[in-house]
Motif scaffolding. Structure first.
Motif, PDB file in Angstrom:
ATOM      1  N   ASN A 252       0.868  -1.108   0.015  1.00 17.89           N
ATOM      2  CA  ASN A 252       0.043   0.082  -0.106  1.00 17.89           C
ATOM      3  C   ASN A 252       0.936   1.193  -0.128  1.00 17.89           C
ATOM      4  OD1 ASN A 252      -2.649  -1.009  -0.074  1.00 17.89           O
ATOM      5  ND2 ASN A 252      -2.566  -1.784   1.950  1.00 17.89           N
ATOM      6  N   LYS A 253       2.186   1.050   0.388  1.00 18.09           N
ATOM      7  CA  LYS A 253       3.123   2.031   0.484  1.00 18.09           C
ATOM      8  C   LYS A 253       4.595   1.852  -0.125  1.00 18.09           C
ATOM      9  CE  LYS A 253       4.619   6.254   3.278  1.00 18.09           C
ATOM     10  NZ  LYS A 253       4.412   6.626   4.767  1.00 18.09           N
ATOM     11  N   GLY A 272      15.145  13.478  -1.233  1.00 20.63           N
ATOM     12  CA  GLY A 272      16.018  12.097  -1.044  1.00 20.63           C
ATOM     13  C   GLY A 272      15.278  10.947  -0.780  1.00 20.63           C
ATOM     14  N   ILE A 273      13.989  11.196  -0.119  1.00 22.08           N
ATOM     15  CA  ILE A 273      13.100  10.288   0.332  1.00 22.08           C
ATOM     16  C   ILE A 273      11.842  10.508  -0.394  1.00 22.08           C
ATOM     17  CG2 ILE A 273      11.930   9.014   2.032  1.00 22.08           C
ATOM     18  CD1 ILE A 273      14.459   9.710   4.163  1.00 22.08           C
ATOM     19  N   TYR A 274      11.439   9.428  -1.167  1.00 20.03           N
ATOM     20  CA  TYR A 274      10.179   9.550  -1.844  1.00 20.03           C
ATOM     21  C   TYR A 274       9.107   8.530  -1.605  1.00 20.03           C
ATOM     22  CZ  TYR A 274      13.494  12.904  -4.061  1.00 20.03           C
ATOM     23  OH  TYR A 274      14.437  14.030  -4.371  1.00 20.03           O
ATOM     24  N   THR A 275       7.838   8.677  -1.561  1.00 19.67           N
ATOM     25  CA  THR A 275       6.790   7.862  -1.245  1.00 19.67           C
ATOM     26  C   THR A 275       5.956   7.957  -2.313  1.00 19.67           C
ATOM     27  OG1 THR A 275       5.586   9.101   0.209  1.00 19.67           O
ATOM     28  CG2 THR A 275       7.421   7.746   1.263  1.00 19.67           C
ATOM     29  N   ALA A 276       5.230   6.632  -2.450  1.00 20.72           N
ATOM     30  CA  ALA A 276       4.045   6.445  -3.336  1.00 20.72           C
ATOM     31  C   ALA A 276       2.999   5.372  -2.399  1.00 20.72           C
ATOM     32  CB  ALA A 276       4.492   5.665  -4.364  1.00 20.72           C
ATOM     33  N   ASN A 278      -0.958   3.976  -1.799  1.00 25.85           N
ATOM     34  CA  ASN A 278      -2.184   3.310  -2.590  1.00 25.85           C
ATOM     35  C   ASN A 278      -3.342   4.191  -1.587  1.00 25.85           C
ATOM     36  OD1 ASN A 278      -4.416   2.176  -3.450  1.00 25.85           O
ATOM     37  ND2 ASN A 278      -3.970   0.208  -2.748  1.00 25.85           N
ATOM     38  N   VAL A 279      -3.702   5.534  -2.164  1.00 24.80           N
ATOM     39  CA  VAL A 279      -4.694   6.221  -1.404  1.00 24.80           C
ATOM     40  C   VAL A 279      -6.045   5.737  -1.933  1.00 24.80           C
ATOM     41  CG1 VAL A 279      -3.152   8.150  -0.872  1.00 24.80           C
ATOM     42  CG2 VAL A 279      -4.471   7.993  -3.012  1.00 24.80           C
ATOM     43  N   ALA A 280      -6.135   5.065  -3.236  1.00 16.35           N
ATOM     44  CA  ALA A 280      -7.459   4.778  -3.560  1.00 16.35           C
ATOM     45  C   ALA A 280      -8.279   3.836  -2.455  1.00 16.35           C
ATOM     46  CB  ALA A 280      -7.325   3.993  -5.021  1.00 16.35           C
ATOM     47  N   ASP A 281      -7.339   2.663  -2.296  1.00 16.38           N
ATOM     48  CA  ASP A 281      -7.947   1.707  -1.403  1.00 16.38           C
ATOM     49  C   ASP A 281      -8.119   2.265   0.128  1.00 16.38           C
ATOM     50  OD1 ASP A 281      -8.371  -0.022  -3.558  1.00 16.38           O
ATOM     51  OD2 ASP A 281      -6.708  -1.189  -3.323  1.00 16.38           O
ATOM     52  N   GLY A 282      -6.993   2.823   0.569  1.00 22.20           N
ATOM     53  CA  GLY A 282      -6.836   3.206   1.980  1.00 22.20           C
ATOM     54  C   GLY A 282      -7.530   4.359   2.267  1.00 22.20           C
ATOM     55  N   PHE A 283      -7.681   5.099   1.624  1.00 22.03           N
ATOM     56  CA  PHE A 283      -8.568   6.541   2.009  1.00 22.03           C
ATOM     57  C   PHE A 283      -9.524   6.808   0.895  1.00 22.03           C
ATOM     58  CE2 PHE A 283      -4.261   6.723   3.042  1.00 22.03           C
ATOM     59  CZ  PHE A 283      -4.392   6.945   4.464  1.00 22.03           C
ATOM     60  N   LEU A 284     -10.048   5.797  -0.065  1.00 19.19           N
ATOM     61  CA  LEU A 284     -11.054   6.092  -0.951  1.00 19.19           C
ATOM     62  C   LEU A 284     -11.169   7.280  -1.902  1.00 19.19           C
ATOM     63  CD1 LEU A 284     -14.171   4.800   1.379  1.00 19.19           C
ATOM     64  CD2 LEU A 284     -12.495   3.433  -0.176  1.00 19.19           C
TER      65      LEU A 284
END
Length: 317
Positions: A252-253, A272-276, A278-284
């Motif tokens: 999810n992340k 230097g630190i980047y995140t992606a 899954n907000v579609a499922d976790g936060f609708l």
């Protein structure tokens, strides 16, 4: 319940039926004798869910079927005629016969609970002609190929012949000999060679069990029989594809860390630190909302650059 044969409907009526908003589909099967006469409707013993019919006009034997029936028949002589029923009002049903088929060796599994239905592979009845002829055939220049083909078919025990008569009076023009020396030459091959000599298409059997052939016409010269709008939202025309959604152990992340930084620099989120995530499922949050957010972010960045907000951060190179 009223059943009408599809051949009695006009093209417009058939199109209206097949494009109706709601369709009910059912299937059944007839048991026929060796002359295609009806013995019984065996729909109550027919298992449509485990049955199928396949046709390809460029095969030697155009039609094949795999039928499941819960009764014993005279497998060596009787025939099967599956059919489909379609209705748009549950009152009037239109029937399409799907051909007449010769059963081959039936298979039947027997378990502790008793015998299962028969599962049998079947061949289009044109297979009657798909055997070595066994004798020589000679057609004189004054003989009529269409008449010779009818004689060959009826000689094989088949009486339902309906050849287009356009070339009925056309003579062979030259001697045609099919020798018994060619042991593998079938009656069907001889028929098709004679038909070809007068410009006819290969022999076939229609859905009602009649042997048919007509003068050959290129597909480009044939009239349109059906028009389908492939761009319509409710079209049945689409590429064959499989969609798979595997969520098992799906992250999810996802976090990425840049490594090509100065030795003394400590990576931080956003630098230097980047995140992606899954907000579609976790936060609708829908894809559309995410795309709108990304567009708005780009628009704001472009506006800030144009107004000079990043003048000290962005250096031309």
């Amino acid at each position: 319940m009223t059943v009408v044969d599809a051949s009695t409907l006009t093209v417009a009526e058939l199109v209206a039926l097949l494009t109706a908003d709601r369709l009910a589909v059912d299937a059944g099967c007839d048991l026929l004798d060796a002359d295609d006469n009806l013995i019984a409707d065996i729909t109550d013993d027919f298992v449509p869910a485990n049955s199928s019919v396949d046709r390809a006009i460029y095969r030697t034997v155009h039609g094949t079927a795999r039928l499941t029936i819960d009764r014993d028949i005279q497998w060596g002589s009787q025939r099967l005629r599956p059919f489909v029923l379609i209705s748009d009002d549950d009152t009037t049903w239109v029937r399409w016969n799907l051909g007449v088929y010769l059963p081959s060796t039936p298979e039947r599994s027997v378990t502790g609970s008793g015998p299962a239905p028969f599962n049998v592979a079947c061949m289009d009845k044109i297979d009657v002609l798909n055997t070595p002829h066994g004798t020589s055939v000679s057609v004189a220049p004054t003989d009529f190929p269409l008449s010779e083909v009818e004689t060959l078919i009826t000689g094989a025990g088949e009486s339902k012949v309906n050849l287009d008569q356009t070339a009925a009076a056309t003579a062979a023009g030259s001697t045609q000999t099919f020798s018994i020396v060619d042991e593998d030459q079938t009656t069907l091959q001889i028929c098709n060679a004679l038909l070809d000599s007068v410009g006819y298409e290969a022999l076939w059997v229609d859905r009602d069990g009649w042997f048919r052939s007509n003068p050959y016409r290129s597909p480009a010269d044939r009239p349109t029989t059906w028009t389908v709008d492939a761009a319509a939202t409710d079209t049945i025309i689409a590429e064959t594809r499989t969609t798979s959604a595997d969520y098992y152990k799906a992250a999810n992340k996802v976090t990425g860390i840049r490594t090509n930084v100065d030795a003394d620099a400590v990576p931080v989120v956003g630098d230097g630190i980047y995140t992606a995530e899954n907000v579609a499922d976790g936060f609708l949050i829908s894809r559309e909302d995410q795309d709108a957010f990304a567009l708005r972010s780009q628009q704001r960045a472009a506006a800030a650059m144009n107004s000079g907000v990043f003048v000290d951060e962005i250096v031309p190179v």
